[in-house]
Write a protein that holds these residues in place. Structure first.
Motif, PDB file in Angstrom:
ATOM      1  N   ARG A  46       5.463 -17.560  36.606  1.00  0.00           N
ATOM      2  CA  ARG A  46       6.351 -17.952  35.567  1.00  0.00           C
ATOM      3  C   ARG A  46       7.134 -16.744  35.040  1.00  0.00           C
ATOM      4  N   GLU A  47       7.027 -15.575  35.230  1.00  0.00           N
ATOM      5  CA  GLU A  47       7.567 -14.423  34.789  1.00  0.00           C
ATOM      6  C   GLU A  47       8.821 -14.185  35.819  1.00  0.00           C
ATOM      7  N   LYS A  48       8.617 -14.612  36.895  1.00  0.00           N
ATOM      8  CA  LYS A  48       9.594 -14.538  38.107  1.00  0.00           C
ATOM      9  C   LYS A  48      10.705 -15.556  37.770  1.00  0.00           C
ATOM     10  N   PHE A  49      10.140 -16.739  37.570  1.00  0.00           N
ATOM     11  CA  PHE A  49      11.132 -17.780  37.115  1.00  0.00           C
ATOM     12  C   PHE A  49      11.748 -17.693  36.046  1.00  0.00           C
ATOM     13  N   SER A  50      11.340 -17.034  34.855  1.00  0.00           N
ATOM     14  CA  SER A  50      12.060 -16.461  33.589  1.00  0.00           C
ATOM     15  C   SER A  50      13.096 -15.565  34.016  1.00  0.00           C
ATOM     16  N   ALA A  51      12.822 -14.732  34.656  1.00  0.00           N
ATOM     17  CA  ALA A  51      13.780 -13.656  35.171  1.00  0.00           C
ATOM     18  C   ALA A  51      14.811 -14.110  35.804  1.00  0.00           C
ATOM     19  N   ILE A  52      14.703 -15.223  36.673  1.00  0.00           N
ATOM     20  CA  ILE A  52      15.617 -15.797  37.558  1.00  0.00           C
ATOM     21  C   ILE A  52      16.541 -16.514  36.611  1.00  0.00           C
ATOM     22  N   MET A  53      16.161 -17.351  35.621  1.00  0.00           N
ATOM     23  CA  MET A  53      16.763 -18.160  34.687  1.00  0.00           C
ATOM     24  C   MET A  53      17.426 -17.441  33.583  1.00  0.00           C
ATOM     25  N   ALA A  54      17.048 -16.105  33.324  1.00  0.00           N
ATOM     26  CA  ALA A  54      17.628 -15.320  32.432  1.00  0.00           C
ATOM     27  C   ALA A  54      18.934 -14.869  33.358  1.00  0.00           C
ATOM     28  N   GLY A  55      18.712 -14.414  34.264  1.00  0.00           N
ATOM     29  CA  GLY A  55      19.964 -13.985  35.171  1.00  0.00           C
ATOM     30  C   GLY A  55      21.047 -15.006  35.423  1.00  0.00           C
ATOM     31  N   PHE A  56      20.644 -16.122  35.592  1.00  0.00           N
ATOM     32  CA  PHE A  56      21.740 -17.283  35.714  1.00  0.00           C
ATOM     33  C   PHE A  56      22.451 -17.393  34.300  1.00  0.00           C
ATOM     34  N   LEU A  57      21.712 -17.142  33.243  1.00  0.00           N
ATOM     35  CA  LEU A  57      22.332 -17.375  32.075  1.00  0.00           C
ATOM     36  C   LEU A  57      23.344 -16.263  31.657  1.00  0.00           C
ATOM     37  N   THR A  58      22.721 -14.963  32.212  1.00  0.00           N
ATOM     38  CA  THR A  58      23.711 -13.872  31.851  1.00  0.00           C
ATOM     39  C   THR A  58      24.845 -14.010  32.753  1.00  0.00           C
ATOM     40  N   LEU A  59      24.856 -14.536  33.869  1.00  0.00           N
ATOM     41  CA  LEU A  59      25.858 -14.585  34.834  1.00  0.00           C
ATOM     42  C   LEU A  59      26.995 -15.770  34.236  1.00  0.00           C
ATOM     43  N   SER A  60      26.363 -16.637  33.903  1.00  0.00           N
ATOM     44  CA  SER A  60      27.155 -17.734  33.109  1.00  0.00           C
ATOM     45  C   SER A  60      28.086 -17.369  32.077  1.00  0.00           C
ATOM     46  N   VAL A  61      27.311 -16.429  31.287  1.00  0.00           N
ATOM     47  CA  VAL A  61      27.989 -16.021  29.996  1.00  0.00           C
ATOM     48  C   VAL A  61      29.221 -15.090  30.426  1.00  0.00           C
ATOM     49  N   ILE A  62      28.756 -14.207  31.567  1.00  0.00           N
ATOM     50  CA  ILE A  62      30.067 -13.330  32.110  1.00  0.00           C
ATOM     51  C   ILE A  62      31.068 -13.971  32.771  1.00  0.00           C
ATOM     52  N   VAL A  63      30.753 -15.050  33.335  1.00  0.00           N
ATOM     53  CA  VAL A  63      31.953 -15.816  34.181  1.00  0.00           C
ATOM     54  C   VAL A  63      32.665 -16.500  33.110  1.00  0.00           C
ATOM     55  N   ILE A  64      32.026 -17.096  32.033  1.00  0.00           N
ATOM     56  CA  ILE A  64      32.864 -17.789  30.920  1.00  0.00           C
ATOM     57  C   ILE A  64      33.780 -16.708  30.365  1.00  0.00           C
ATOM     58  N   GLY A  65      33.244 -15.419  29.969  1.00  0.00           N
ATOM     59  CA  GLY A  65      34.096 -14.547  29.360  1.00  0.00           C
ATOM     60  C   GLY A  65      35.256 -14.064  30.535  1.00  0.00           C
ATOM     61  N   LEU A  66      34.799 -14.109  31.675  1.00  0.00           N
ATOM     62  CA  LEU A  66      36.149 -13.705  32.660  1.00  0.00           C
ATOM     63  C   LEU A  66      37.355 -14.817  32.699  1.00  0.00           C
ATOM     64  N   VAL A  67      36.769 -16.138  32.538  1.00  0.00           N
ATOM     65  CA  VAL A  67      37.775 -17.165  32.690  1.00  0.00           C
ATOM     66  C   VAL A  67      38.612 -16.997  31.390  1.00  0.00           C
ATOM     67  N   LEU A  68      37.833 -16.776  30.184  1.00  0.00           N
ATOM     68  CA  LEU A  68      38.781 -16.786  28.736  1.00  0.00           C
ATOM     69  C   LEU A  68      39.858 -15.657  28.954  1.00  0.00           C
ATOM     70  N   LEU A  69      39.209 -14.618  29.442  1.00  0.00           N
ATOM     71  CA  LEU A  69      40.158 -13.435  29.756  1.00  0.00           C
ATOM     72  C   LEU A  69      41.250 -13.902  30.746  1.00  0.00           C
ATOM     73  N   SER A  70      40.985 -14.313  31.658  1.00  0.00           N
ATOM     74  CA  SER A  70      42.147 -14.640  32.700  1.00  0.00           C
ATOM     75  C   SER A  70      43.150 -15.758  32.003  1.00  0.00           C
ATOM     76  N   SER A  71      42.544 -16.420  31.119  1.00  0.00           N
ATOM     77  CA  SER A  71      43.314 -17.444  30.692  1.00  0.00           C
ATOM     78  C   SER A  71      44.258 -16.917  29.821  1.00  0.00           C
ATOM     79  N   ARG A  72      43.814 -15.945  29.051  1.00  0.00           N
ATOM     80  CA  ARG A  72      44.575 -15.036  28.028  1.00  0.00           C
ATOM     81  C   ARG A  72      45.731 -14.194  28.931  1.00  0.00           C
ATOM     82  N   LEU A  73      45.377 -13.627  29.834  1.00  0.00           N
ATOM     83  CA  LEU A  73      46.309 -12.897  30.627  1.00  0.00           C
ATOM     84  C   LEU A  73      47.393 -13.673  31.268  1.00  0.00           C
ATOM     85  N   ASN A  74      47.188 -15.047  31.738  1.00  0.00           N
ATOM     86  CA  ASN A  74      48.230 -15.832  32.211  1.00  0.00           C
ATOM     87  C   ASN A  74      49.083 -16.486  31.115  1.00  0.00           C
TER      88      ASN A  74
END
Length: 354
Positions: free
Chosen positions: A325-353
């Motif tokens: 269960r803890e391994k699964f929670s860690a994986i899900m937390a990793g995916f959630l963190t990566l999604s937040v980072i990707v969204i931030g990069l998309v927003l940043l790239s849209s501002r730069l363009n």
């Protein structure tokens, strides 16, 4: 004729110095000394770099073209700023730089005292010193120390409020000048709505970074300051609830992982403000294109996040084996963190363009 060959034993190098402050993990007094000395280094950096920037500052040239780092921060606080963001007086920058150097000397002396003259372990000290000794496995004592940190953070937030409301105000890019913030926003629905992406009732994906007026900025700092001080007092006089003791791990690696998680959150939050918010980071001082500044925040946030994950796993592995269960929670937390980072990069790239 015989020849004797002497066998040389290879020298064993001592790499223990690479452990850094980890060597002091059980020496609360000396670790406090290193902590204070580190604060002194930060103060020395701030003071010396401020004075260095002042020596090559060109008042008639845009700050963003001069490679300045600290003077823009002082300018947005309203120090020495005239109409339209022009720097009218650089003397406050000199005074602030010197005050930081003096503070660095005091902190450095305090750090040396705790390393060489103070008790290596605080519980062996006299008077109130022993109260600040800690055991990494003692939730109550760690809460006591956390409480004092929160009070200092709250006081720092309220110092900004005092500067904005009572001491000549701060720079407002909306009017191109310094003004007193006499009516900060205290409505909790407005202030805490930013946390859920609501900008005065309207959805905005930037969340807190969507704020576009200083009344909300200063009102938010009032809430943060009061909550930090109240939370600090709470942690000083109480101990963590039983469910907190069960849910969290208490050892050196765990405490460091929690701290690094907080730093990562602040770095990513700062990234959004740097990239998108012209109220907090006025273009007059930072320029309209701040992608490099934002990239630094991103790198720092990613580094802190990696450190958090590493020390969190180290903390857990010292206590028990990971469950599925803890391994699964860690994986899900990793995916959630990566999604937040990707969204931030998309927003940043849209501002730069744009």
């Amino acid at each position: 004729m015989t020849a004797t060959t002497k066998m040389r034993t290879p020298a064993i190098r001592d790499w223990s110095w690479l452990a850094g402050n980890a060597r002091l993990i059980d020496l609360s007094g000396q670790l406090l000394g290193a902590h204070i000395a580190h604060a002194g280094l930060i103060m020395f950096w701030a003071g010396s770099v401020t004075l260095l920037e002042l020596t090559r500052f060109v008042p008639n040239a845009p700050m963003s073209d001069q490679g300045l780092l600290l003077i823009p921060n002082l300018a947005r606080l309203g120090w020495g700023v005239g109409a339209d963001g022009a720097i009218a007086n650089t003397y406050p920058y000199f005074v602030i730089g010197i005050l930081h150097l003096i503070a660095s000397a005091v902190l450095g002396a305090g750090g040396l005292f705790h390393v060489f003259r103070g008790p290596a372990v605080l519980k062996n000290g006299k008077g109130r010193v022993a109260k600040f000794h800690y055991d990494w496995h003692d939730p109550k004592k760690l809460g006591f120390i956390l409480g004092h940190h929160l009070i200092f953070l709250g006081a720092a937030a309220l110092l900004l409020v005092a500067k904005a409301m009572f001491f000549r105000g701060i720079y407002d890019p909306a009017i191109g000048g310094v003004r007193i913030i006499s009516n900060p926003t205290l409505n909790p629905f407005i202030i805490f709505g930013y946390l859920f992406g609501l900008d005065h009732g309207s959805w905005n994906p930037l969340g807190m970074a969507a704020v576009n007026n200083l009344e909300d900025v200063i009102g938010g700092h009032i809430w943060v300051g009061v909550m930090c001080i109240a939370g600090g007092a709470w942690h000083i006089v109480t101990e963590p609830f039983s469910w907190v003791k069960k849910a969290f791990i208490f050892n050196g690696h765990a405490i460091l992982s929690y701290s690094l998680a907080g730093l990562a959150l602040m770095a990513f939050t700062s990234l959004y403000f740097v990239a998108f918010n012209d109220t907090v980071f006025p273009p007059e001082f930072y320029g309209a294109e701040r992608s490099q500044f934002a990239a630094v925040q991103f790198v720092l946030g990613t580094t802190f996040l990696g450190g958090h994950v590493w020390h969190a796993f180290k903390a857990k592995s010292k206590e028990e084996v990971f469950s599925d269960r803890e391994k699964f929670s860690a994986i899900m937390a990793g995916f959630l963190t990566l999604s937040v980072i990707v969204i931030g990069l998309v927003l940043l790239s849209s501002r730069l363009n744009v």
